[in-house]
Design a protein around this motif. Structure first.
Motif, mmCIF file in Angstrom:
data_model
loop_
_atom_site.group_PDB
_atom_site.id
_atom_site.type_symbol
_atom_site.label_atom_id
_atom_site.label_comp_id
_atom_site.label_asym_id
_atom_site.label_seq_id
_atom_site.Cartn_x
_atom_site.Cartn_y
_atom_site.Cartn_z
ATOM 1 N N UNK A 4 -13.009 40.835 -49.357
ATOM 2 C CA UNK A 4 -11.924 40.762 -48.388
ATOM 3 C C UNK A 4 -11.265 39.377 -48.373
ATOM 4 N N UNK A 5 -11.975 38.385 -48.891
ATOM 5 C CA UNK A 5 -11.422 37.035 -48.912
ATOM 6 C C UNK A 5 -10.180 36.947 -49.796
ATOM 7 N N UNK A 6 -10.014 37.876 -50.755
ATOM 8 C CA UNK A 6 -8.883 37.789 -51.682
ATOM 9 C C UNK A 6 -7.569 37.841 -50.918
ATOM 10 N N UNK A 7 -7.403 38.868 -50.085
ATOM 11 C CA UNK A 7 -6.167 38.997 -49.314
ATOM 12 C C UNK A 7 -6.001 37.839 -48.338
ATOM 13 N N UNK A 12 -3.205 32.873 -46.788
ATOM 14 C CA UNK A 12 -3.273 31.478 -46.362
ATOM 15 C C UNK A 12 -2.419 30.592 -47.263
ATOM 16 N N UNK A 13 -2.451 30.852 -48.550
ATOM 17 C CA UNK A 13 -1.630 30.064 -49.477
ATOM 18 C C UNK A 13 -0.142 30.288 -49.197
ATOM 19 N N UNK A 14 0.215 31.525 -48.938
ATOM 20 C CA UNK A 14 1.616 31.828 -48.650
ATOM 21 C C UNK A 14 2.077 31.112 -47.389
ATOM 22 N N UNK A 17 2.955 27.482 -47.915
ATOM 23 C CA UNK A 17 3.962 27.235 -48.951
ATOM 24 C C UNK A 17 3.325 26.774 -50.263
ATOM 25 N N UNK A 18 2.144 27.338 -50.544
ATOM 26 C CA UNK A 18 1.409 26.964 -51.755
ATOM 27 C C UNK A 18 1.250 28.128 -52.734
ATOM 28 N N UNK A 19 1.842 29.266 -52.420
ATOM 29 C CA UNK A 19 1.700 30.451 -53.274
ATOM 30 C C UNK A 19 2.412 30.211 -54.607
ATOM 31 N N UNK A 326 5.965 17.007 -48.006
ATOM 32 C CA UNK A 326 5.693 18.356 -47.491
ATOM 33 C C UNK A 326 6.032 19.415 -48.538
ATOM 34 N N UNK A 327 5.160 20.432 -48.619
ATOM 35 C CA UNK A 327 5.344 21.481 -49.610
ATOM 36 C C UNK A 327 6.598 22.303 -49.353
#
Length: 387
Positions: A4-7, A12-14, A17-19, A326-327
């Motif tokens: 479940x950590x995948x989603x 979290x990355x999205x 702004x790190x996706x 900032x990203x």
């Protein structure tokens, strides 16, 4: 449900702004790329000498294909080591003044092989804090203890070294891939010698560019094999092919071919790629005008960027980071540059430290000076609007 950590991790990355996602290159030509149906001037490539699009290298590839197999079909210690590989290794030995050379399919695997193999019995690794991920991952996967010294801080490194206390490997880059600055290699060489430590230099971004004939950091610094026993270089940047090499002494060579799992259990580099790489290396040596043009482009970029007030670093290499922090703002400036026809990479964590997001502008001898001026104007306008 498992994993479940995948989603959660992707979400979290999205949110931060790190996706990341791939961008399909539909066509490429002379410093330009076509993505999603639009053409952009490419300021994100590591093709520092413009060889990837050169007619001379295209012709060399066509010629080599007439007499060379495309695949090696086996690992190098089985039947995957060919005359093409030997010719490339011998040329590099002669150019670099080293006893032997080992070829790898990537710089990542080359660094991992060296570090994990030489530190298989433990010891300590002292790495520049900004060393490439392949070096740090290799250290973490070894049996050694990893200590990181502050970036390019020779005094800090000196405090960490315990002379002859245990097997010690010191690691740094020649030109750092995200900041474009150079390591104080001469000072590190002296420390390594005094402490009886091995020194590994990753010269992925210096090889082909630095030095009077493009032999990299070792040529620029006149570093012998005794001074620098482990040199890693890649072919995917200035040389414009793919793969990597490690140049080293005969004893270290013998040890790696007997114990380096990344080398022993991987299919060899394509013999065709070895031939094309050899042809490219000869062009790197011969075409001094490419380095001269790159130097001119770097000087122009820095002069114009400073004049426009861009937050550039002290780099005098082809890698010119524009610090934003900032990203989200970095992405917006990159998007504005693309709207003006320029493709520039937005580097964010974890590739760079948190809070140090930047645009990574990479220059090439293939860029025209008017393109560089237009890019700087676009970045200045984007920064003004966003920041």
């Amino acid at each position: 449900m498992s994993f479940q950590f995948i989603a959660a991790d992707l979400a979290a990355r999205t949110a931060r702004h790190l996706y990341r996602r791939q961008h399909l290159i539909e066509q490429s030509e002379a410093g330009r790329v076509k993505i999603d149906g639009h053409w952009y001037y490419n300021f994100s490539s590591n093709d520092y000498l413009g060889l990837a699009q050169s007619q001379a290298l295209r012709q060399a590839a066509c010629d080599a294909a007439q007499h060379t197999h495309s695949g090696s079909t086996a690992s190098p210690l089985v039947t995957g080591y060919t005359v093409s590989h030997q010719r490339l290794e011998d040329y590099l030995c002669q150019r670099l003044g080293r006893d032997r050379v080992l070829l790898f399919n990537s710089g990542f695997s080359a660094n991992q092989a060296v570090i994990q193999t030489l530190m298989r019995h433990g010891g300590q690794i002292l790495a520049d804090k900004l060393s490439h991920a392949s070096m740090l991952d290799g250290a973490l996967a070894s049996q050694a203890r990893l200590k990181r010294f502050a970036h390019n801080d020779v005094a800090h490194l000196s405090r960490l070294i315990q002379k002859d206390a245990e097997d010690t490997l010191i690691m740094t880059e020649g030109v750092f891939s995200m900041d474009g600055d150079k390591a104080p290699v001469q000072d590190i060489v002296e420390l390594a010698s005094e402490a009886n430590a091995l020194l590994l230099l990753d010269d992925a971004h210096g090889f082909g560019v630095l030095g009077q004939s493009g032999a990299g950091t070792i040529e620029a610094g006149k570093l012998s094999q005794l001074a620098l026993p482990l040199l890693m270089g890649t072919f995917g940047k200035a040389v414009a092919t793919s793969g990597a090499f490690v140049a080293l002494s005969t004893q270290l060579y013998e040890y790696l071919i007997n114990f380096a799992r990344h080398y022993i259990y991987s299919t060899s580099m394509s013999p065709l790629m070895a031939e094309v790489t050899l042809a490219s290396l000869k062009l790197v040596h011969k075409d001094q005008w490419r380095r001269d043009k790159l130097t001119e482009n770097i000087q122009l970029f820095r002069e114009q960027a400073i004049s426009e007030g861009l937050p550039v670093s002290f780099s005098d290499t082809a890698i010119q980071p524009v610090a934003i922090g900032r990203s989200d703002k970095t992405l917006k400036v990159a998007e504005y540059a693309r709207s003006q026809g320029f493709w520039v990479g937005a580097m964010r964590a974890p590739t760079v430290p948190e809070g140090s997001a930047r645009l990574r502008v990479t220059l090439s001898s293939i860029h025209e000076q008017d393109e560089i001026r237009q890019l700087i104007r676009a970045l200045a306008k984007g920064l003004k609007d966003v920041c």
